[in-house]
Design an enzyme around this catalytic site. Structure first.
Site, short mmCIF file in Angstrom:
data_model
loop_
_atom_site.label_atom_id
_atom_site.label_comp_id
_atom_site.label_asym_id
_atom_site.label_seq_id
_atom_site.Cartn_x
_atom_site.Cartn_y
_atom_site.Cartn_z
CB SER A 29 44.37 29.79 30.73
OG SER A 29 43.65 30.95 31.09
CG ASN A 30 45.27 34.33 33.91
OD1 ASN A 30 46.04 35.11 33.37
ND2 ASN A 30 43.95 34.42 33.76
NE ARG A 81 30.50 34.74 51.02
CZ ARG A 81 30.46 34.22 49.79
NH1 ARG A 81 31.58 33.88 49.18
NH2 ARG A 81 29.31 34.07 49.17
NE ARG A 107 34.19 30.22 48.57
CZ ARG A 107 33.02 30.23 49.22
NH1 ARG A 107 31.94 29.75 48.63
NH2 ARG A 107 32.93 30.72 50.43
CB ILE A 108 32.40 37.12 46.74
CG1 ILE A 108 31.89 37.37 45.32
CG2 ILE A 108 32.61 38.43 47.48
CD1 ILE A 108 30.53 38.03 45.27
CG LEU A 109 38.28 35.75 48.68
CD1 LEU A 109 39.71 36.24 48.46
CD2 LEU A 109 38.28 34.35 49.26
CG ASN A 123 40.43 39.20 40.78
OD1 ASN A 123 40.48 37.99 40.59
ND2 ASN A 123 39.47 39.95 40.26
CG HIS A 125 37.21 41.85 36.43
ND1 HIS A 125 36.29 40.90 36.82
CD2 HIS A 125 36.50 42.81 35.75
CE1 HIS A 125 35.08 41.27 36.41
NE2 HIS A 125 35.19 42.42 35.76
CB SER A 152 41.53 45.58 35.32
OG SER A 152 40.87 46.37 34.35
CG LEU A 160 32.32 41.81 42.57
CD1 LEU A 160 33.11 40.52 42.75
CD2 LEU A 160 30.90 41.50 42.10
CG ASP A 161 35.45 42.27 40.13
OD1 ASP A 161 36.37 41.54 40.53
OD2 ASP A 161 34.46 41.83 39.50
CD GLU A 190 41.69 37.38 30.88
OE1 GLU A 190 41.90 36.77 31.94
OE2 GLU A 190 40.66 37.25 30.20
#
Length: 228
Positions: A29-30, A81, A107-109, A123, A125, A152, A160-161, A190
């Site tokens: 959607s974004n 990873r 996924r966490i980069l 990102n 969030h 945000s 993370l975030d 958003e």
């Protein structure tokens, strides 16, 4: 692996505006909001590639319908990873993006992927960071009895975030709200927040230094507030 994005680089290079790569795992959607804003001239930008870890992600179907090159990498095909991230960003770098947007990328980069790109990797969030990093933010807001919720946009760092927050948008929590109703009301907010944040990059107005966001080279004491 889906079709490679690198074949379109030469044609895309002839166009003007901010070159945006989007990473997404979900319905997109974004991404749809970004594509619409580019098409309507709200953003002086072009989506030059969409990348996912999910072959059936709605974002991939949206991108293909819009004629945007796509790439899907299956993380299970890699031993670590870092190997997956290296392969992913090799393809991302091939489209020469000015900005890389994580829009529902789940996924966490790895720090090796993030560290060289911290000025052009953002990102979105669904919480008012630093509150509620991670998952299930809508329910966590309700469980805490908060009176407001929001989203945000932040620079991505190897945590993370936790990167510097560029901008936020807020909505009230109302009586009878559920996690589902909060998510539904927040989603269009958003989208507006994402577009407003990308617009700052289109105008070359935003960067970060030493953990702080600078807009027009002025360090911000708090995130920019975007009114829905």
């Amino acid at each position: 692996m889906a079709t490679s994005v690198s074949a379109s680089v030469e044609a895309s290079a002839r166009r003007t505006g901010l070159r945006v790569a989007v990473l997404a795992s979900g319905r997109g959607s974004n991404l749809a909001a970004i594509l619409r804003a580019c098409a309507e001239g709200e953003l002086n930008a072009e989506v030059v590639g969409v990348f996912s870890d999910k072959a059936k992600a709605g974002a991939i179907a949206l991108a293909q319908h819009a004629g945007v090159p796509t790439l899907v990498l299956n993380p299970a095909a890699f031993g670590a990873r870092q190997e997956c991230d290296q392969a992913l960003f090799r393809e991302v770098d091939a489209v020469r993006p000015d900005l890389i947007v994580c829009a529902g990328f789940m996924r966490i980069l790895s720090s090796e992927a993030v560290a060289p790109r911290t000025q052009r990797l953002i990102n979105i969030h669904p919480s008012l960071l630093p509150r509620y990093a991670g998952l299930h933010t809508h329910q966590r807001v309700l469980d805490a009895g908060d009176v407001e919720h929001g989203a945000s946009v932040h620079f991505v760092i190897p945590a993370l975030d936790a990167g510097p927050v560029i901008a936020q948008a807020r909505i009230p929590v109302v009586s009878g709200d559920s996690a589902e109703s909060l998510a539904k009301r927040l989603l269009p907010v958003e989208h507006g927040l994402m577009i407003a944040s990308i617009a700052l990059f289109c105008a070359h107005r935003v960067r970060h230094s030493e953990g702080r966001v600078l807009i027009d080279d002025v360090a911000q004491s708090r995130p920019r507030q975007i009114v829905p």
